[in-house]
Design a protein around this motif. Structure first.
Motif, PDB file in Angstrom:
ATOM      1  N   PHE A   1       2.674   7.889   6.984  1.00 48.76           N
ATOM      2  CA  PHE A   1       2.247   9.248   7.295  1.00 48.76           C
ATOM      3  C   PHE A   1       3.459  10.179   7.399  1.00 48.76           C
ATOM      4  CE2 PHE A   1       0.089  12.327  10.395  1.00 48.76           C
ATOM      5  CZ  PHE A   1      -0.501  13.051   9.373  1.00 48.76           C
ATOM      6  N   SER A   2       4.547   9.684   7.970  1.00 47.78           N
ATOM      7  CA  SER A   2       5.775  10.492   8.032  1.00 47.78           C
ATOM      8  C   SER A   2       6.268  10.823   6.633  1.00 47.78           C
ATOM      9  CB  SER A   2       6.877   9.747   8.802  1.00 47.78           C
ATOM     10  OG  SER A   2       6.544   9.660  10.158  1.00 47.78           O
ATOM     11  N   ALA A   3       6.262   9.839   5.754  1.00 45.40           N
ATOM     12  CA  ALA A   3       6.691  10.077   4.372  1.00 45.40           C
ATOM     13  C   ALA A   3       5.783  11.118   3.715  1.00 45.40           C
ATOM     14  CB  ALA A   3       6.684   8.770   3.580  1.00 45.40           C
ATOM     15  N   PHE A   4       4.485  11.017   3.939  1.00 45.34           N
ATOM     16  CA  PHE A   4       3.540  11.975   3.362  1.00 45.34           C
ATOM     17  C   PHE A   4       3.830  13.392   3.854  1.00 45.34           C
ATOM     18  CE2 PHE A   4      -0.396  14.416   3.657  1.00 45.34           C
ATOM     19  CZ  PHE A   4      -0.834  14.375   2.339  1.00 45.34           C
ATOM     20  N   ARG A   5       3.995  13.534   5.172  1.00 45.81           N
ATOM     21  CA  ARG A   5       4.251  14.864   5.751  1.00 45.81           C
ATOM     22  C   ARG A   5       5.544  15.465   5.219  1.00 45.81           C
ATOM     23  NH1 ARG A   5       3.157  12.514  10.984  1.00 45.81           N
ATOM     24  NH2 ARG A   5       5.377  12.737  11.264  1.00 45.81           N
ATOM     25  N   GLU A   6       6.522  14.607   4.953  1.00 45.04           N
ATOM     26  CA  GLU A   6       7.829  15.083   4.483  1.00 45.04           C
ATOM     27  C   GLU A   6       7.906  15.190   2.966  1.00 45.04           C
ATOM     28  OE1 GLU A   6      10.471  12.280   6.326  1.00 45.04           O
ATOM     29  OE2 GLU A   6       9.792  12.875   8.337  1.00 45.04           O
ATOM     30  N   GLY A   7       6.824  14.852   2.265  1.00 39.78           N
ATOM     31  CA  GLY A   7       6.813  14.951   0.810  1.00 39.78           C
ATOM     32  C   GLY A   7       7.595  13.859   0.106  1.00 39.78           C
ATOM     33  N   ARG A   8       7.889  12.763   0.831  1.00 43.75           N
ATOM     34  CA  ARG A   8       8.601  11.630   0.235  1.00 43.75           C
ATOM     35  C   ARG A   8       7.602  10.642  -0.374  1.00 43.75           C
ATOM     36  NH1 ARG A   8      10.601   8.449   4.006  1.00 43.75           N
ATOM     37  NH2 ARG A   8       9.735   9.498   5.810  1.00 43.75           N
ATOM     38  N   PRO A   9       8.060   9.781  -1.274  1.00 40.97           N
ATOM     39  CA  PRO A   9       7.171   8.736  -1.808  1.00 40.97           C
ATOM     40  C   PRO A   9       6.664   7.844  -0.668  1.00 40.97           C
ATOM     41  CG  PRO A   9       9.205   8.859  -3.078  1.00 40.97           C
ATOM     42  CD  PRO A   9       9.391   9.741  -1.869  1.00 40.97           C
ATOM     43  N   LEU A  10       5.414   7.455  -0.775  1.00 39.24           N
ATOM     44  CA  LEU A  10       4.829   6.599   0.260  1.00 39.24           C
ATOM     45  C   LEU A  10       5.275   5.162   0.065  1.00 39.24           C
ATOM     46  CD1 LEU A  10       1.147   7.910   0.411  1.00 39.24           C
ATOM     47  CD2 LEU A  10       3.133   8.661   1.722  1.00 39.24           C
ATOM     48  N   PRO A  11       5.607   4.477   1.162  1.00 39.69           N
ATOM     49  CA  PRO A  11       5.903   3.043   1.048  1.00 39.69           C
ATOM     50  C   PRO A  11       4.700   2.322   0.439  1.00 39.69           C
ATOM     51  CG  PRO A  11       6.512   3.863   3.221  1.00 39.69           C
ATOM     52  CD  PRO A  11       5.748   4.964   2.533  1.00 39.69           C
ATOM     53  N   PRO A  12       4.958   1.257  -0.303  1.00 38.03           N
ATOM     54  CA  PRO A  12       3.848   0.566  -0.972  1.00 38.03           C
ATOM     55  C   PRO A  12       2.831   0.003   0.013  1.00 38.03           C
ATOM     56  CG  PRO A  12       5.913  -0.641  -1.248  1.00 38.03           C
ATOM     57  CD  PRO A  12       6.238   0.630  -0.533  1.00 38.03           C
ATOM     58  N   ARG A  13       1.592   0.051  -0.425  1.00 37.32           N
ATOM     59  CA  ARG A  13       0.489  -0.548   0.336  1.00 37.32           C
ATOM     60  C   ARG A  13      -0.379  -1.277  -0.672  1.00 37.32           C
ATOM     61  NH1 ARG A  13      -4.708   1.491   2.070  1.00 37.32           N
ATOM     62  NH2 ARG A  13      -5.408   0.187   3.784  1.00 37.32           N
ATOM     63  N   ASN A  14      -0.370  -2.587  -0.596  1.00 38.31           N
ATOM     64  CA  ASN A  14      -1.132  -3.416  -1.524  1.00 38.31           C
ATOM     65  C   ASN A  14      -1.396  -4.756  -0.842  1.00 38.31           C
ATOM     66  OD1 ASN A  14       1.123  -5.284  -2.129  1.00 38.31           O
ATOM     67  ND2 ASN A  14       2.043  -3.464  -3.059  1.00 38.31           N
ATOM     68  N   PRO A  15      -2.129  -5.660  -1.478  1.00 34.62           N
ATOM     69  CA  PRO A  15      -2.438  -6.945  -0.829  1.00 34.62           C
ATOM     70  C   PRO A  15      -1.208  -7.782  -0.473  1.00 34.62           C
ATOM     71  CG  PRO A  15      -3.930  -6.552  -2.646  1.00 34.62           C
ATOM     72  CD  PRO A  15      -2.883  -5.482  -2.719  1.00 34.62           C
ATOM     73  N   ASP A  16      -0.082  -7.534  -1.127  1.00 39.49           N
ATOM     74  CA  ASP A  16       1.133  -8.273  -0.784  1.00 39.49           C
ATOM     75  C   ASP A  16       1.840  -7.701   0.440  1.00 39.49           C
ATOM     76  OD1 ASP A  16       0.761 -10.021  -2.935  1.00 39.49           O
ATOM     77  OD2 ASP A  16       1.835  -8.676  -4.299  1.00 39.49           O
TER      78      ASP A  16
END
Length: 178
Positions: free
Chosen positions: A36-51
């Motif tokens: 959420f911090s990355a989103f608010r700051e306009g940075r790429p989001l850390p990966p979110r996947n089954p791994d």
């Protein structure tokens, strides 16, 4: 009152289906702080996947054996900054096999638009009513096996919602994508 680990265990033990109704415009979870911090700051989001996410791993594994995962989020427009973030984050849920849908409160029947209580419905047998504090954090769940009313709410929510991929173009001008 059930803690989050107990809700996760119920989700891991499903045999047929899981349904989630989300009614809030904001949630705060420790697992989302960095993203959420990355989103608010306009940075790429850390990966979110089954791994990287045990929840998504469970969804993938359960879908692979025939379980159905569905979620409806009742949305107020314009979407809050958190909901704009969540809409982006749902892409991982879709990729895992979950049917993510949005119900626009403005166009929904009054019974659906008025809902303010989140819940999980597991295998059409167990309901976990989700409780949140004033700080938007999950504080515990109430378990009930009286599912009749929640089956009706689920059916209403599914009937008056659209798939996320169909909803996003309708609100693209409100998303402030970046």
């Amino acid at each position: 009152m059930l803690q989050l680990t107990a809700v996760f265990e119920l989700a891991r033990s499903i045999r047929r289906s899981a349904f989630r109704l989300e009614t809030r415009s904001e949630y705060r979870s420790r697992s989302e702080v960095e993203r959420f911090s990355a989103f608010r700051e306009g940075r790429p989001l850390p990966p979110r996947n089954p791994d990287t996410d045990p929840w998504l791993r469970n969804v993938v594994d359960k879908v692979a054996v025939g379980c159905i995962w569905r979620r409806v989020h009742a949305d107020d427009r314009p979407p809050t900054q958190y909901l704009r973030f969540e809409f982006r984050s749902y892409e991982a849920n879709l990729a895992a096999g979950e049917d993510v849908r949005i119900a626009d409160r403005a166009g929904a029947p009054a019974e659906l638009a008025a809902l303010t209580r989140d819940f999980w419905l597991f295998d059409e047998e167990i309901v976990v009513l989700m409780n949140y504090g004033d700080d938007f954090r999950f504080v515990g769940g109430d378990l009930t096996e009286d599912v009749t009313a929640y089956l009706e709410i689920r059916n209403l929510a599914l009937a008056h919602s659209v798939p996320l991929r169909d909803y996003l173009p309708l609100v693209d001008h409100e998303l402030g994508r970046g």
